[in-house]
Design an enzyme around this catalytic site. Structure first.
Site, mmCIF file in Angstrom:
data_model
loop_
_atom_site.group_PDB
_atom_site.id
_atom_site.type_symbol
_atom_site.label_atom_id
_atom_site.label_comp_id
_atom_site.label_asym_id
_atom_site.label_seq_id
_atom_site.Cartn_x
_atom_site.Cartn_y
_atom_site.Cartn_z
ATOM 1 N N THR B 72 8.009 4.211 -22.040
ATOM 2 C CA THR B 72 8.027 3.278 -23.174
ATOM 3 C C THR B 72 9.370 3.331 -23.882
ATOM 4 O O THR B 72 9.946 2.297 -24.224
ATOM 5 C CB THR B 72 6.882 3.616 -24.153
ATOM 6 O OG1 THR B 72 5.649 3.439 -23.480
ATOM 7 C CG2 THR B 72 6.933 2.722 -25.381
ATOM 8 N N ASN B 150 0.497 -2.369 -13.646
ATOM 9 C CA ASN B 150 -0.325 -1.180 -13.874
ATOM 10 C C ASN B 150 -1.815 -1.445 -13.687
ATOM 11 O O ASN B 150 -2.559 -0.563 -13.284
ATOM 12 C CB ASN B 150 -0.060 -0.623 -15.271
ATOM 13 C CG ASN B 150 -0.108 -1.690 -16.342
ATOM 14 O OD1 ASN B 150 0.560 -2.716 -16.237
ATOM 15 N ND2 ASN B 150 -0.908 -1.479 -17.358
ATOM 16 N N GLN B 180 5.002 2.234 -12.433
ATOM 17 C CA GLN B 180 3.875 2.399 -11.517
ATOM 18 C C GLN B 180 4.300 2.541 -10.065
ATOM 19 O O GLN B 180 3.472 2.898 -9.234
ATOM 20 C CB GLN B 180 2.913 1.210 -11.652
ATOM 21 C CG GLN B 180 2.153 1.172 -12.962
ATOM 22 C CD GLN B 180 1.193 2.351 -13.135
ATOM 23 O OE1 GLN B 180 0.852 3.040 -12.180
ATOM 24 N NE2 GLN B 180 0.765 2.581 -14.367
ATOM 25 N N SER B 202 8.596 7.039 -15.507
ATOM 26 C CA SER B 202 8.252 8.258 -16.226
ATOM 27 C C SER B 202 7.762 9.320 -15.262
ATOM 28 O O SER B 202 7.438 9.045 -14.108
ATOM 29 C CB SER B 202 7.182 7.982 -17.283
ATOM 30 O OG SER B 202 5.951 7.796 -16.649
ATOM 31 N N GLY B 203 7.706 10.550 -15.761
ATOM 32 C CA GLY B 203 7.325 11.679 -14.922
ATOM 33 C C GLY B 203 5.836 11.778 -14.673
ATOM 34 O O GLY B 203 5.395 12.088 -13.570
ATOM 35 N N HIS B 204 5.044 11.477 -15.711
ATOM 36 C CA HIS B 204 3.623 11.823 -15.604
ATOM 37 C C HIS B 204 2.843 10.902 -14.683
ATOM 38 O O HIS B 204 1.673 11.153 -14.411
ATOM 39 C CB HIS B 204 2.978 11.900 -16.997
ATOM 40 C CG HIS B 204 2.679 10.584 -17.625
ATOM 41 N ND1 HIS B 204 1.408 10.087 -17.687
ATOM 42 C CD2 HIS B 204 3.482 9.676 -18.212
ATOM 43 C CE1 HIS B 204 1.440 8.912 -18.302
ATOM 44 N NE2 HIS B 204 2.683 8.642 -18.627
ATOM 45 N N THR B 240 18.449 16.945 -28.309
ATOM 46 C CA THR B 240 18.431 18.104 -27.422
ATOM 47 C C THR B 240 17.453 17.877 -26.276
ATOM 48 O O THR B 240 16.343 17.397 -26.481
ATOM 49 C CB THR B 240 18.034 19.360 -28.227
ATOM 50 O OG1 THR B 240 18.977 19.525 -29.278
ATOM 51 C CG2 THR B 240 18.042 20.597 -27.344
ATOM 52 N N CYS B 327 -13.732 -4.161 -24.674
ATOM 53 C CA CYS B 327 -14.363 -3.067 -25.404
ATOM 54 C C CYS B 327 -13.648 -1.743 -25.211
ATOM 55 O O CYS B 327 -13.914 -0.797 -25.927
ATOM 56 C CB CYS B 327 -15.813 -2.924 -24.979
ATOM 57 S SG CYS B 327 -16.840 -4.158 -25.772
#
Lengths: 315, 407
Positions: B72, B150, B180, B202-204, B240, B327
């Protein structure tokens, strides 16, 4: 699935799905009252039916002895339906007494509902009201004479304020008062209105206007939410008409016949000044040399015929 | 009960090797990589190795890969950074099915006066190429189009899309959100993606822990930094460095590169799940089934059943999945992706996404094939639009489906 449901909500939902005895899932054949609310477009819908023990002389004293539901919806919509039926059967109410059951009673029975899910309980109360209206018609009970004001029929015909969920102005007016809704998010959580495209929030005659009219404009509230600035007018330079016509003619006269003789064809996707976007079709489309054909053949012809600065882009 | 994890497009299990590699940096290797002593230099060296490994996964030069906090952030940086670098251009081309990290960021620029063109997709989720071509303009600042969706796994042809943008005007920046797809299918910034200026991921999503992402920025591409106030990441992303997570990202990227060949094994599991469910469940759509798709993603739309209710039942059976139903989102609107694809309204609230990983087993697929159809059946029994006896929609379903309230 980050909703935090009470144990009671989850239990009612699970029991219903597993068809555990004592649950109220189903539909009563030839019911004495039938009411529906919601729609599949909105994401939840309920068909509610009940049977009464008929009073021999005075239909106003009929007692509801069985209530059933069929629900399209999420965990809390199904649990709310189950709760509605359980409350009614436990109370052995007359239909007119049953009208006193509110969405808050359903929420209480469930041990609470997440704020965003309040509309599930409202759906139950609305379907009940529709079913009682239906019962009254069947049994010839004049509800207005009984001091009951059921205005649903007119409400469905009123001006639609929220188009995404087909919510009418008369319905909104009644519900804003009944449920004491004071802000747009409260309206959305309870009635879904304004929950999708949001264009009715601050439109003339929209949700904010209704709130202001019913409750008066709160001090210090902005007159209207800052409307997003209009995007600047598109400064689209028009591609010179002459140029475009000449490109098209060259393709008609010189390119197409050559391609068609090979069983292929060419589609012009767009022309932006001297950029010509094309797609090869037919036998040429899958051809290994298609990009080459466009560059060497089509672009070369257009450079010769029209303007040497033209470039062809394969789409 | 053993958990069956079929929600790998949401996040992935951390690879044991990646978890192990980060441990020293949570313990005695705590030094600031910017500091001037040998112990700190060893930490800086670990970041350098990780940068090399992550860059290698996408065929990038290591010095053009910048670590961020998440995809993001990478998307925000790419979009805002491009706008700040080229203030004279005021038009952005994107698609109707982007992740909110791109969609909402573009709309934020829209509120600042930028013009945003959202290119539509067809029923299968494929980008409308003609509309895309027509959207490109002389004042186009940026094209930002996702590589793989995604929700549906549908893959956009980034190779051609980026080439068309660059042939139209080399000054148009081309960004792709590849969150993705990186680690699932091959990407080569020196090859098929050579026209791409910026790429986020991203890594995750590839078995590294949460909390680390990356943005690739092609050399020479004009982009202003987003986080300002430090020399880290070549001055492009101050702050950092998140050393333990960057190290784990590097290890996970190495593993992902090695496992890219597993693609066909994952695809065959997904295809089996799809075929068997389609055989057992009447009236079910495979969203994006006719388009090129990620090998691990299966997005279904089950007519006349609501998605959250299915998720709850799946969870009760130990299966983790996702839904684009209203929902589950906190909003009342069903998935903007399925809406853009014009999935029928009787199924739009009934979407379920199963997403596999290289850790998914055949037994888990068997169990899901066994379990899911029974859940659908149970919920259809409750549904007012379904004829249970004949296992078809009730004849009045279409009429009643549109009704708001019937007395």
């Amino acid at each position: 699935m980050a909703w935090e449901y009470s144990e009671k909500t989850v239990q009612l939902f699970m029991d219903a799905v597993h068809g555990k005895p004592g649950t109220h899932m189903g539909e009563i054949e030839n019911p004495d009252g039938l009411g529906e609310h919601g729609s599949i477009v909105c994401g939840d819908a309920l068909r509610f039916t009940f049977r009464v023990e008929r009073h021999p002389t005075d239909p106003r004293l009929d007692r509801i002895v069985a209530a059933r539901y069929l629900t399209f919806g999420c965990t809390s919509a199904i649990a709310s339906s189950e709760a509605l039926c359980a409350i009614i059967e436990e109370g052995r109410y007359t239909p007119i007494e049953a009208l006193k059951i509110t969405n808050e009673d359903i929420v209480k029975y469930l041990g609470g509902l997440p704020t965003q899910k309040i509309h599930c309980s409202v759906m139950g109360a609305e379907a009940l009201e529709a079913a009682v209206f239906n019962w009254a018609q069947r049994r010839g009970v004049d509800l207005e004479k009984e001091g009951v004001r059921l205005s649903m029929k007119d409400e469905n015909e009123g001006r639609i304020v929220c188009k995404c969920f087909s919510v009418s102005e008369p319905y909104l007016r009644r519900k804003i008062r009944e449920l004491n809704l004071r802000s747009i998010p409260e309206i959305t959580h309870a009635l879904k209105a304004g929950g999708a495209c949001q264009s009715c929030h601050h439109a003339p005659g929209g949700l904010q206007d209704l709130l202001d009219e019913i409750w008066g404009r709160a001090a210090g509230e902005p007159v209207s939410a800052a409307a997003s600035p209009e995007p600047p007018a598109a400064g689209e330079p028009l591609s010179p008409y002459q140029l475009m016509k000449r490109i098209e003619r060259a393709i008609e006269e010189r390119v197409r016949p050559a391609l068609q003789s090979d069983g292929g064809d060419l589609e012009i996707v767009d022309i932006k000044e001297r950029l010509v976007y094309c797609r090869l079709k037919g036998a040429c489309a899958g051809c290994a040399g298609s990009a080459m054909t466009l560059k060497m053949m089509v672009e070369r012809v257009l450079k010769e015929e029209v303007d040497e600065r033209i470039r062809v882009i394969a789409v | 009960m053993k958990l069956i994890y079929l929600d790998n497009n949401a996040t992935t299990a951390v690879a044991p090797e990646a978890a192990a590699a980060m441990q020293p940096f949570l313990a005695d290797q705590y030094f600031n990589p910017s500091s001037m002593y040998a112990a700190a230099a060893r930490v800086a060296r670990a970041i350098k190795d990780a940068r090399r490994d992550v860059a290698a996964l996408i065929g990038a030069e290591p010095d053009r890969l910048f670590f961020t906090g998440c995809a993001t952030e990478s998307n925000n940086w790419a979009i805002f950074g491009a706008a700040r670098a080229r203030p004279e251009r005021r038009h952005i081309v994107t698609s109707a099915v982007e992740h909110p990290a791109v969609r909402e960021t573009c709309r934020e620029l829209g509120r600042l006066g930028y013009e945003i063109t959202e290119v539509p997709v067809d029923r299968e989720g494929r980008l409308d190429m003609n509309a895309y071509v027509r959207a490109l303009r002389p004042d186009t600042l940026l094209v930002t189009l996702m590589h793989a969706n995604n929700e549906t796994g549908v893959i956009f042809p980034i190779e051609g899309l980026s080439r068309i943008a660059k042939e139209t005007d080399p000054g148009i920046l081309f960004h792709t959100d590849a969150t993705q797809s990186v680690g699932k299918i091959p990407i080569d910034l020196a090859g098929n993606f050579r026209h791409v200026d910026m790429l986020s991921f991203s890594g995750h999503k590839l078995h590294a822990p949460k909390g680390v992402g990356a943005l690739y920025v092609r050399r020479g591409a004009p982009l202003r930094p987003f986080l300002i106030g430090g020399h880290q990441e070549g001055g492009q992303r101050a702050g950092t460095e998140n050393v333990p997570h960057i190290v784990a990202f590097g290890v996970a990227a190495q593993l992902a590169k090695r496992h890219l060949d597993d693609e066909s094994a994952i695809r065959s599991k997904r295809d089996r799940l799809q075929a068997e469910l389609a055989r057992r469940i009447p009236m079910m759509e495979i969203n994006g089934g006719g388009a090129p798709r990620l090998p691990n993603t299966l997005n279904l739309a089950v007519h006349f059943v609501e998605g959250e209710a299915m998720l709850y039942q799946l969870d009760a059976h130990g299966i983790c999945a996702s839904s684009g139903s209203a929902c589950t989102s906190g909003s009342l609107e069903p998935s903007h992706v399925l809406t853009a694809m014009n999935v029928p309204f009787t199924a739009r609230h009934g979407s379920i996404r199963f997403s596999l990983s290289r850790f998914t087993t055949d037994e888990e697929i068997d169990y899901t094939i066994e379990t899911f159809p029974r859940i659908v059946e149970a919920l259809r029994r409750i549904c007012p639009y379904w004829d249970v006896a004949r296992n078809v929609p009730r004849p009045d379903a279409a009429r009643n489906a549109g009704a708001v309230a019937v007395g």
